[in-house]
Enzyme design. Structure first.
Site, short mmCIF file in Angstrom:
data_model
loop_
_atom_site.label_atom_id
_atom_site.label_comp_id
_atom_site.label_asym_id
_atom_site.label_seq_id
_atom_site.Cartn_x
_atom_site.Cartn_y
_atom_site.Cartn_z
N HIS A 265 32.87 38.37 30.07
CA HIS A 265 33.52 38.20 31.38
C HIS A 265 34.34 39.45 31.75
O HIS A 265 35.48 39.34 32.21
CB HIS A 265 34.39 36.95 31.39
N ASP A 327 35.34 33.74 25.20
CA ASP A 327 34.29 32.75 25.44
C ASP A 327 33.08 33.40 26.09
O ASP A 327 33.16 34.47 26.68
CB ASP A 327 34.81 31.63 26.34
N GLU A 328 31.97 32.72 25.99
CA GLU A 328 30.74 33.03 26.73
C GLU A 328 30.42 34.53 26.72
O GLU A 328 30.33 35.17 27.76
CB GLU A 328 30.86 32.51 28.17
N CYS A 329 30.26 35.05 25.52
CA CYS A 329 29.91 36.47 25.37
C CYS A 329 28.49 36.57 24.83
O CYS A 329 28.28 36.50 23.62
CB CYS A 329 30.89 37.17 24.43
#
Length: 762
Positions: A265, A327-329
Site C-alpha cells: 500500500h 498488510d496485503e503486500c
C-alpha cells in the site's frame, strides 16, 4: 471570585428523570429518590489537592455557559449546591466515582482522565439538550439522585479512520475526536498513507505531498464497475495542523496513532520517489482500489527513507504506538527482483514471507530505538513476528490468538465484527459500501477474549478497535453514517463488562440517538431495519417472520415490493406471512404515530420444487450458515453485497444432499455462488449433479468444469444447469472448492472460501 449561573427551570419535552441511560454502560449504578437542580447559586469546585482537574472542570463550565448563556467560574467554596471534582488515589487510572445527591454532585478520580470520563457520564445524566451548540433558555438542569462507580475493561479502545483513500478536513477529525471521547473511546488511529494518497507533510521529502497527495481521478461505484470520475482528488495535513490536532485530542484524552503503510500500500510514495520501488520506474499515484503489486523494495534507500519519515512522524505524534501497516503486500515484485532474491540468500531467508518479516524487524528495531512500539496488521505474523510488535488482528481473531500465545500484545479488530465500511442494512436501501453485512447487533456481540487463550495469555489482549476504510466513503457525513451508531457498540465492548445484553443496549441507544442529534452526528437508522427469518409450514411453504430491534413500534409490509407506508399491512407474530408463490416482501418499522424510521428491507422469494425441503451437508459450515437451519432451500437468493444469507465453507467442498420426500420429476437445477476476491471468496472449480432413489447409490447426471480464471471484482454466479428429464427422490450436488489462494493474492496459499446460496429445482 465567583460568578453565578442563571438557568430557567421550565421543564422541556418528556424527559424521564428516573431513566438513567448511559453509553457505554457503567460498572454499577445505584439510584435514589432525590433530585439535584443547578440554579443561580450552584458552583463548580476543584478541591485544593486536585488542581490538575481544573481543565476538566472548565470544560463543564463552558458547556453550561453555552446552554445557559451565563458565565460560571471555577471556585473553592464550601457548603452545598456545588459540583465538586475531588481526588481519590484509590481509584484506578481511568476510573471514577460519580455521586448525585439533593445537595450537589461529586466526581472523584485519581487523575484528570478519570474526571474527564466522569464528566462525560454526568453530561448523559442531563437532558440531551445539554449537548446543544446553542442557548437552551427552557432547559431544566435537574439530575436524579444516583451513585455510579465505573472503570474500563480494556486499556485500548479505538476507532480507525482511513484518510488515505479520501482526504478529510481537520474540522471533521476534531469533531470525530469530540464524539469518540464522549463515548470513552481513547484512541484515534489515522491511516495516513495509501496507494491512492499520502496525507502528511514530511519536510525532508516534499514530493510526498507535491506528487503523492494527489491522484488524477477516483473510482465511481464499486470496483467491478471500473468507472472513474475524471476529477483530481488530493489533500494533506501540514505538520502545524498535525500538532494542533494532537494537542486538541490530548485535551479530550484521545491518543492519535499514526499509520505509515509498509511494505505494501505504498504506491503514492513510490510515485513520488521511484527509487523506493523494485524497478525504479516512474508510476502515477493509484486510482484503483484494491491490492497493489508495486510495493516498497527492501533496499537501503527504502530503509533510509522510512527511518527519516518515521523520525518526523514520531516527533509529531507522542503516542506510544506507531502503526506500520504490514498488510496485503503481494510478493510478486520481490519474486521478480534480483536484488530481493540475492538479499534473501544473503540473510538466509527461505521465502518472501520471511523477507517481509526481515523488513518489519528492521523497522521495529528503529522505532524501538526511539522509545516507541510498532503495531502491525496480523500479516506481520507471517515469516516470524518481530520482537516488540503489537498485532492488530483483522482477518478474524486467529492472528490475535497466535500473537497472544507468543506473548505479544494484541488489539482485536476482526473484519467480521469491526469493519464499519460494511453495509449495516439492506444494500438496496443503504449508501454505497464495500460490501458485506454488519448490523450493529453483530458488532455488539463481539467478545475480545478468545476461549482458546489461558488466563495468562489473555492478559496480552489489550483492547478492541473498529475500522472505517473509505474507498467508497468520500464525505464526512457519509463517514459519520458508517461509524455511528456502530462505534457506540465498540465503545461498550471496550469499556463495559463482558456481561452485555443487546436488548438493554438497544433501549439505551434509542435514548442516545437524541444526544447524537444534538451533536449533529449523521448516524444511520439501520438499527430500525426489519429482519427476516424463515421457517416452513406443513406444505413446505416458507413462513416469514419479521422483527425489529425496537419493540415499541409497528412493522408494516407489502407483498408486491412497493414501499410500505402508514396504511400498509401490519405484521403480527401471531400470523406469520405465508409465501405461496414468487413474492417480494418490503417491510419497514413505523412509530405508533406513523413515522417510518430507517429504510424498508426487501426480500424476494423464488418458489421451486426444492423450497422448504430438508437437506444434509457432508461438512457443516463453521462460520457462515446463512442465518437459518435450511438457508439453502428457504426460497431467498443471496445478494452480491451481503454475506448474511450465504453458506460458507473454507477450504472445503460443497457437498449437499436433499430429500424431495418422494420421487420427483425435474429438469433444471439452479445454484448460486459468490465471488469476492478481496474477501478470499472464490467460485468453485467444478460442479457435479447426482441423483438417487435410496440415498446410498448415486448416479452422476451432469458435471460442469467452471475454469480457473480469476475475477477480482465482486459478483454472483447463478448457474442454471439443465439436467434433462430426471426423476428421483434424492438430489446430490458437489462443488469443488477453489483450493489454495493464488500466488498474486495477499492471502497466497491460504484456503479459499466457497459461498453458496439457494438451490432451486424446477
Amino acid at each position: 471570585m465567583k460568578k453565578t449561573l442563571l438557568v430557567c427551570l421550565i421543564s422541556i419535552g418528556s424527559f424521564a428523570q428516573n431513566a438513567i441511560s448511559i453509553i457505554p454502560k457503567p460498572e454499577s449504578i445505584t439510584q435514589g429518590k432525590g433530585k439535584f437542580t443547578i440554579n443561580s447559586a450552584t458552583q463548580i469546585v476543584v478541591e485544593s489537592n486536585n488542581t490538575e482537574a481544573r481543565d476538566v472542570a472548565e470544560q463543564l463550565a463552558i458547556r453550561l455557559k453555552i446552554v445557559s448563556n451565563k458565565p460560571i467560574d471555577i471556585g473553592s467554596a464550601n457548603g452545598n449546591n456545588k459540583i465538586v471534582f475531588s481526588k481519590d488515589q484509590t481509584i484506578e487510572k481511568e476510573g471514577y466515582n460519580l455521586k448525585v445527591t439533593p445537595t450537589g454532585v461529586t466526581i472523584a478520580a485519581s487523575n484528570p482522565i478519570g474526571h474527564f470520563y466522569g464528566l462525560q457520564t454526568l453530561l448523559q445524566l442531563f437532558p440531551s439538550q445539554i449537548l446543544s451548540s446553542s442557548t437552551q433558555p427552557n432547559l431544566s438542569l435537574t439530575l436524579s439522585e444516583c451513585t455510579i462507580k465505573d472503570k474500563p475493561r480494556f486499556e485500548y479502545r479505538g476507532i480507525m479512520m482511513d484518510v488515505g483513500r479520501y482526504f478529510y478536513p481537520v474540522e471533521f477529525i476534531k469533531k470525530l475526536v469530540d464524539v469518540i471521547a464522549f463515548h470513552k473511546l481513547n484512541t484515534l488511529h489515522l491511516h495516513l498513507t495509501e496507494d491512492q494518497g499520502w496525507r502528511i507533510e514530511i519536510k525532508k521529502y516534499p514530493k510526498l505531498t507535491e506528487i503523492g497527495s494527489v491522484r488524477k481521478e477516483s473510482m465511481l461505484g464499486h470496483h467491478r464497475d471500473q468507472k472513474y470520475d475524471g476529477k483530481p482528488h488530493g489533500g494533506f495535513y501540514t505538520q502545524d495542523q498535525i500538532r494542533d490536532l494532537v494537542t486538541y485530542a490530548q485535551r479530550k484524552y484521545v491518543t492519535i496513532v499514526p499509520e505509515i503503510e509498509m511494505p505494501g500500500h505504498a504506491l503514492a510514495a513510490i510515485a513520488s520517489y521511484p527509487e523506493l520501488g523494485c524497478t525504479g520506474e516512474q508510476y502515477e499515484v493509484g486510482t484503483e482500489w484494491g491490492v497493489e503489486e508495486r510495493v516498497f523494495c527492501p533496499n537501503e534507500k527504502t530503509f533510509e527513507f522510512l527511518e527519516n519519515v518515521l523520525t518526523e512522524v514520531i516527533d509529531l505524534f507522542p503516542s506510544q504506538y506507531i502503526h506500520i501497516g504490514g498488510d496485503e503486500c503481494p510478493k510478486i515484485a520481490w519474486k521478480n527482483s534480483q536484488f530481493c532474491q540475492d538479499l534473501m540468500k544473503k540473510e538466509g531467508l527461505k521465502d518472501e514471507h520471511e523477507l517481509q518479516s526481515y523488513f518489519i524487524r528492521r523497522i521495529d528495531k528503529f522505532v524501538s530505538s526511539k522509545g516507541r512500539k510498532i503495531i502491525g496488521w496480523d500479516e506481520i505474523l507471517e515469516g516470524g513476528l518481530s520482537p516488540n510488535a503489537t498485532v492488530m488482528s483483522w482477518r478474524g481473531v486467529d492472528g490475535g490468538i497466535a500473537a497472544a500465545k507468543q506473548k505479544h500484545d494484541v488489539i482485536m479488530s476482526p473484519n467480521s465484527h469491526m469493519y464499519l465500511d460494511y453495509y449495516q442494512g439492506s444494500a438496496s436501501s443503504e449508501p454505497l459500501a464495500i460490501g458485506g453485512f454488519l448490523p450493529i447487533e453483530k458488532t455488539y456481540s463481539f467478545e475480545p477474549f478468545a476461549p482458546e487463550l489461558t488466563a495468562e495469555e489473555s492478559k496480552y489482549i489489550k483492547g478492541v478497535q473498529a475500522n472505517l476504510w473509505t474507498e467508497y466513503i468520500s464525505k464526512p457525513e457519509h463517514a459519520e453514517y458508517m461509524l455511528f451508531p456502530r462505534a457506540l457498540a465498540t465503545a461498550e465492548i471496550g469499556w463495559s463488562s463482558k456481561e452485555k445484553n443487546f436488548e438493554d443496549f438497544s433501549k439505551r441507544m434509542t435514548k442516545h440517538f437524541e444526544r447524537l442529534d444534538q451533536l449533529a452526528v449523521n448516524y444511520s437508522k439501520a438499527f430500525y431495519s426489519v429482519a427476516f427469518s424463515t421457517s416452513k409450514n406443513s406444505l413446505n411453504q416458507p413462513l416469514v417472520s419479521l422483527s425489529s430491534n425496537d419493540k415499541n413500534g409497528i412493522i408494516r409490509y407489502t407483498m408486491d415490493g412497493t414501499k410500505p407506508n402508514e396504511k400498509s399491512l401490519v405484521y403480527s407474530d401471531a400470523k406469520k406471512i405465508t409465501i405461496d408463490g414468487d413474492r417480494t416482501i418490503a417491510a419497514a418499522y413505523f412509530t405508533k404515530s406513523g413515522q417510518m424510521l430507517g429504510a424498508p428491507t426487501m426480500k424476494s422469494y423464488v418458489i421451486s420444487k426444492s423450497t422448504g425441503k430438508t437437506y444434509s451437508l457432508s461438512k457443516e459450515p463453521k462460520k457462515y450458515n446463512g442465518g437459518e437451519k435450511y438457508a439453502l432451500t428457504n426460497g431467498i437468493r443471496g445478494e452480491n453485497n451481503s454475506n448474511d444469507p450465504w453458506v460458507g465453507f473454507q477450504g472445503e467442498n460443497f457437498d449437499f444432499t436433499m430429500d424431495f420426500g418422494q420421487k420427483t420429476f425435474f429438469n433444471t437445477v439452479s445454484v448460486g455462488f459468490q465471488g469476492a476476491y478481496a474477501s478470499w471468496i472464490m467460485p468453485p472449480k467444478n460442479i457435479e449433479i447426482f441423483v438417487s432413489d435410496d440415498n446410498k447409490t448415486f448416479k452422476s447426471i451432469k458435471k460442469m468444469e467452471l475454469g480457473s480464471a480469476v475475477k477480482k471484482e465482486n459478483f454472483v454466479q447463478q448457474l442454471n444447469i439443465s439436467v434433462g428429464n430426471s426423476n428421483a427422490r434424492y438430489l446430490k450436488i458437489v462443488a469443488e472448492n477453489y483450493g489454495k489462494l493464488p500466488e498474486d493474492h495477499p492471502g497466497k496459499g491460504s484456503p479459499a472460501w466457497l459461498f453458496v446460496d439457494e438451490v432451486s429445482v424446477k
